[in-house]
Design a protein around this motif. Structure first.
Motif: not given
Length: 344
Positions: A245, A271-272, A336, A340-341, A343-344, A183, A268
């Motif tokens: 992010d 994710d977001d 939480s 990033k790599s 993430k579902a 991030y 989300r």
């Protein structure tokens, strides 16, 4: 019409003995003063019959001790302060002390009034989570040889015992964790204040960003009891800063409100937007995904606070230097703030 409260004088007159004898008996000094067991029995029998209860304030004036500790926190309903208060109260009780506690809601005048109230009650010591502007009130207590210990934060211009956590490193470590997860646009949301704990958290956050050539993005909220009033400023901030992010929340109060806003906006996690907050809570484990937190050592804080105060109460604080106790937090990593790599 309420019944008149009986005094030691009333009991002495009823039994035709001196009030001094009654006082010695009531204070457990009958044997020391060679008062006969027969007289002790007569006094205690009458005390039981009339339901006499000693006046605690008068007793404190006579003995110089009330065996009461005043605990002044920001908000006793806050899970963090409530948990610490419960632990302090438990150990104080085991050592012969009662606790009277109240909330300041970060209001300077309210805190001043509470300190004066505790003075009137002749409490033996003070545990305070201080707002700004009460320096002179604390110095006045110290001038009267009243032991004072602070926790969660302290007043830089007043030399007292205090117990805090390593706020600067804690925020630095949490921010570095987010950076390590990929991030780069990390915001800090917290309350606007000049209190030491929050200034240190901001320093730690900025330090981590500077080391990684990233820019800070800080939203400071007005302190308020009504968390609903935080919805609008947090909503406006998130809508205007669509590039962020990740968020580090400075306290669990703004985090609780912030998570509701995030959910309402359909954002989300993670994710977001990744999320990390100060102060752990069972509620964060029930959240989906579970929330990464900076957990403060609640039991250790409570133990350090009450043990330090009891040590000073034991011998009047003589020859005991004020202590600055700094404890370590634990970064509990949960879903939480996942990388990033992955993430579902």
């Amino acid at each position: 019409m309420s019944k008149k409260r009986l005094s030691i004088v009333d009991i002495a007159e009823k039994l035709n003995i001196s009030k001094t004898s009654v006082s010695f008996i009531m204070n457990g000094r009958a044997q020391e003063k060679r008062i006969s067991p027969e007289l002790v029995e007569r006094v205690m029998k009458l005390v039981k019959e009339v339901g006499y209860k000693p006046n605690s304030l008068a007793k404190s004036l006579r003995t110089g001790k009330s065996n009461i500790i005043g605990l002044i926190v920001e908000d006793i309903s806050d899970p963090f302060f409530g948990a610490i208060a419960r632990l302090i109260e438990d150990k104080a009780y085991k050592n012969g002390y009662k606790i009277i506690y109240c909330s300041t809601y970060n209001e300077t005048q309210r805190t001043k009034e509470m300190i004066n109230m505790f003075r009137d009650r002749h409490v033996d010591g003070y545990i305070i989570v201080p707002p700004e502007g009460i320096e002179e009130d604390i110095k006045s207590l110290q001038d009267d040889n009243m032991p004072v210990i602070m926790f969660d934060r302290y007043l830089p211009l007043v030399d007292t015992d205090y117990v805090i956590v390593n706020n600067q490193f804690s925020a630095y470590n949490a921010t570095q964790h987010l950076i390590g997860q990929g991030y780069k646009n990390i915001a800090l949301i917290s309350f606007f204040t000049n209190q030491t704990q929050m200034l240190d958290r901001i320093k730690g956050y900025k330090m981590a960003l500077k080391e990684n050539n990233l820019k800070p993005c800080i939203k400071e909220l007005p302190y308020t009891q009504n968390t609903k009033s935080l919805v609008e400023p947090i909503t406006s901030f998130l809508k205007s800063k669509k590039n962020i992010d990740a968020i580090l929340f400075g306290t669990n109060r703004d985090a609780t409100c912030g998570l509701k806003v995030i959910n309402n906006l359909g954002i989300r996690i993670p994710d977001d937007l990744a999320v990390v907050t100060f102060d752990d809570s069972d509620a964060y484990e029930l959240h989906t995904p579970q929330i990464t937190t900076i957990a403060q050592p609640v039991e250790e804080i409570a133990e350090s606070v009450i043990s330090t105060l009891l040590a000073k109460l034991k011998n009047g604080g003589e020859n005991i230097k004020n202590q600055s106790i700094i404890l370590h937090t634990e970064l509990i990593i949960r879903g939480s703030s996942v990388a990033k790599s992955v993430k579902a």
